[in-house]
Scaffold this active site. Structure first.
Site, PDB file in Angstrom:
ATOM      1  N   LYS A  53       1.159  -1.727   0.286  1.00  0.00           N
ATOM      2  CA  LYS A  53       0.038  -0.077   0.294  1.00  0.00           C
ATOM      3  C   LYS A  53       0.543   1.417   0.028  1.00  0.00           C
ATOM      4  CE  LYS A  53      -3.912  -2.246   2.111  1.00  0.00           C
ATOM      5  NZ  LYS A  53      -4.371  -2.458   3.323  1.00  0.00           N
ATOM      6  N   GLN A  97      -4.558  -1.014   9.688  1.00  0.00           N
ATOM      7  CA  GLN A  97      -3.799  -2.425   9.058  1.00  0.00           C
ATOM      8  C   GLN A  97      -4.989  -3.582   9.631  1.00  0.00           C
ATOM      9  OE1 GLN A  97      -3.714  -3.592   6.147  1.00  0.00           O
ATOM     10  NE2 GLN A  97      -3.898  -5.593   6.174  1.00  0.00           N
ATOM     11  N   ASP A 120     -11.008   2.994   4.217  1.00  0.00           N
ATOM     12  CA  ASP A 120     -11.161   1.584   4.164  1.00  0.00           C
ATOM     13  C   ASP A 120     -12.944   1.478   3.939  1.00  0.00           C
ATOM     14  OD1 ASP A 120      -9.483  -0.402   3.974  1.00  0.00           O
ATOM     15  OD2 ASP A 120      -8.644  -0.230   5.375  1.00  0.00           O
TER      16      ASP A 120
HETATM   17  N1  GUN Z   1      -6.675  -6.808   6.110  1.00  0.00           N
HETATM   18  C1  GUN Z   1      -7.192  -8.143   4.467  1.00  0.00           C
HETATM   19  N2  GUN Z   1      -8.263  -6.754   3.873  1.00  0.00           N
HETATM   20  C2  GUN Z   1      -7.597  -5.349   4.390  1.00  0.00           C
HETATM   21  C3  GUN Z   1      -8.046  -4.390   3.981  1.00  0.00           C
HETATM   22  O1  GUN Z   1      -8.924  -4.403   2.979  1.00  0.00           O
HETATM   23  N3  GUN Z   1      -8.427  -3.529   5.000  1.00  0.00           N
HETATM   24  C4  GUN Z   1      -7.329  -3.020   6.131  1.00  0.00           C
HETATM   25  N4  GUN Z   1      -7.352  -2.151   6.909  1.00  0.00           N
HETATM   26  N5  GUN Z   1      -7.099  -4.014   6.417  1.00  0.00           N
HETATM   27  C5  GUN Z   1      -7.301  -5.245   5.739  1.00  0.00           C
END
Ligand code: GUN
Length: 286
Positions: A53, A97, A120
């Site tokens: 990311k 996350q 998100d």
């Molecule tokens: N863990 C697995 N997928 C995601 C996501 O789309 N966003 C976040 N923050 N954590 C994740």
């Protein structure tokens, strides 16, 4: 005839160019989009996702700020940090996350994020907005799937769509977003009896269950569109999805590969939400 394999990596590259152009315009106007990423603990998969990311941010010119906390960090420290980021004018998106270590109150943490920075889409306000079609930001993985379908001009209205997997991150928001676009939606999950009786009805089958080879050719309708959201690591290190790719591609009309299908679009839509957020902040300055 074998299915068309939808190249998520190529689409992600094209869409990122658009986000880069929008980032460049914002920077010219004196505002660099900024994304804050919070990582708690040392889950290796989470670490890899976060690296992806922040690298993707750098590629399009978005500023990213990574804050790492040890697993024993008090919850109040994380909440305090989120409140600081909420007030930070250099930050337009905040992402925690997942998964968080089990002793954290997930709802409390996610709902501490300012709605207008919740790129998100996991804040309860955003989740609720999926019901009425008024989210501030759509969650990135379902948003990426939607963009993949649009890129192939696959209209979901009136189609039978079966979503396998009812997670808060993918299955449930995906189903609501499809319903908003007039699909007939069925959600299957781990307790569904005789999964195949539902999947064979799907014009569009979206699988996000986290189980390798869950979907076999006999479970798929001829000419169905098959979107594989699963990411499973085999003991030999290879990544595979939830769908028997080689078998199902002989029967489907479209199929996404793993890797190189939905995955690159998830990160791309996170960039898109961050740019969108920065544009909204820029508009408020005038
Ligand atoms: N863990 C697995 N997928 C995601 C996501 O789309 N966003 C976040 N923050 N954590 C994740």
């Amino acid at each position: 005839m074998a299915a068309k394999v939808i190249d998520g990596k190529a689409l992600a590259a094209t869409v990122r160019q658009e986000f880069k152009r929008r980032t460049d315009s914002l920077i010219e106007a004196g505002l660099r989009p900024g994304l804050a990423v919070i990582l708690v603990g040392d889950n290796p998969a989470s670490r890899a996702y976060v690296r992806n990311k922040t690298k993707a941010c750098a590629d399009v010119g978005i500023y990213s700020l990574l804050s790492e906390f040890t697993v024993n960090t008090p919850q109040d420290d994380i909440l305090r940090h989120i409140h600081q980021l909420n007030a930070d004018p250099a930050i337009h998106g905040i992402l925690v996350q997942l998964p968080l270590p089990p002793h954290f109150d997930l709802r409390l943490i996610l709902d501490a994020i300012a709605q207008e920075k919740d790129v998100d889409g996991f804040h309860l306000y955003n989740v609720g907005g999926l019901i009425s079609g008024n989210t501030v930001f759509p969650p990135c993985t379902p948003y990426g799937v939607q963009r993949l379908l649009e890129s192939e001009n696959i209209d979901v209205a009136g189609q039978n769509v079966v979503v396998v997997g009812a997670s808060n991150i993918v299955g449930k928001p995906m189903a609501l977003m499809l319903l908003q676009r007039d699909a007939t939606v069925c959600i299957c999950h781990a307790k569904t009896r005789d999964l195949a009786q539902f999947t064979v009805l799907a014009d569009i089958l979206i699988v996000a269950a986290g189980k390798p080879n869950l979907i076999l050719p006999e479970m798929v309708k001829t000419s169905a569109v098959v979107i594989d959201v699963g990411i499973n690591r085999l003991p030999d290190g290879r990544l595979i999805g939830d769908v028997d790719f080689e078998g199902v591609r002989q029967k489907a009309s479209y199929i996404t590969p793993v890797p190189g299908g939905v995955g690159p679009m998830t990160v791309t839509m996170l960039l898109g939400n961050t740019v969108e957020s920065a544009e909204r902040f820029a508009a408020l300055r005038h």
